[in-house]
Design a protein around this motif. Structure first.
Motif, mmCIF file in Angstrom:
data_model
loop_
_atom_site.group_PDB
_atom_site.id
_atom_site.type_symbol
_atom_site.label_atom_id
_atom_site.label_comp_id
_atom_site.label_asym_id
_atom_site.label_seq_id
_atom_site.Cartn_x
_atom_site.Cartn_y
_atom_site.Cartn_z
ATOM 1 N N TRP A 1 11.617 3.364 -7.152
ATOM 2 C CA TRP A 1 10.711 3.451 -6.002
ATOM 3 C C TRP A 1 10.942 2.278 -5.053
ATOM 4 O O TRP A 1 11.063 2.454 -3.843
ATOM 5 C CB TRP A 1 9.269 3.500 -6.492
ATOM 6 N N ARG B 1 13.903 2.550 -2.760
ATOM 7 C CA ARG B 1 13.839 3.536 -1.677
ATOM 8 C C ARG B 1 13.424 2.913 -0.348
ATOM 9 O O ARG B 1 13.605 3.520 0.705
ATOM 10 C CB ARG B 1 12.860 4.658 -2.022
ATOM 11 N N LEU C 1 7.284 2.442 3.159
ATOM 12 C CA LEU C 1 7.689 3.478 2.206
ATOM 13 C C LEU C 1 6.486 4.306 1.770
ATOM 14 O O LEU C 1 6.536 5.534 1.741
ATOM 15 C CB LEU C 1 8.361 2.831 0.993
ATOM 16 N N GLY D 1 7.428 8.070 0.896
ATOM 17 C CA GLY D 1 8.667 7.916 0.144
ATOM 18 C C GLY D 1 9.785 8.808 0.623
ATOM 19 O O GLY D 1 10.823 8.906 -0.026
#
Length: 94
Positions: free
Chosen positions: A42, A45, A70, A75
């Motif tokens: 995560w 990203r 993000l 995301g």
């Protein structure tokens, strides 16, 4: 999945519905996802803080970090089909 608002980290994953849809390299054992590995994925990203123009974009959006960005953009990445859908939002992938 729950995100901690202060850190933008995954704080909990209540249920893995389909192990085959978990990002590649994130271990799932007996239906429990490896949260540390998921958080690394995560975190990766987010747009790098060194990207040209990102500071200006963060200021314009009144965000403190690229991790906050993000979270705000759910995301979403143009390079794959992963994104998060807030519970009760009514948002659909189409």
């Amino acid at each position: 999945m729950e995100l901690d608002e202060a850190t933008c980290a995954v704080s909990a994953v209540s249920h893995v519905y389909s192990e085959s849809h978990v990002p590649v390299g994130i271990p799932v054992k007996k239906g429990v996802i490896n949260r540390a590995a998921l958080n690394e994925w995560w975190k990766g990203r987010a747009i790098p803080a060194s990207r040209a123009g990102i500071r200006n974009a963060l200021e314009q959006l009144n965000l403190s970090t690229t991790q906050k960005l993000l979270e705000k953009c759910l995301g979403l990445s143009l390079s794959d089909q992963y994104w998060i859908c807030p519970a009760g939002s009514g948002i659909e992938w189409s």
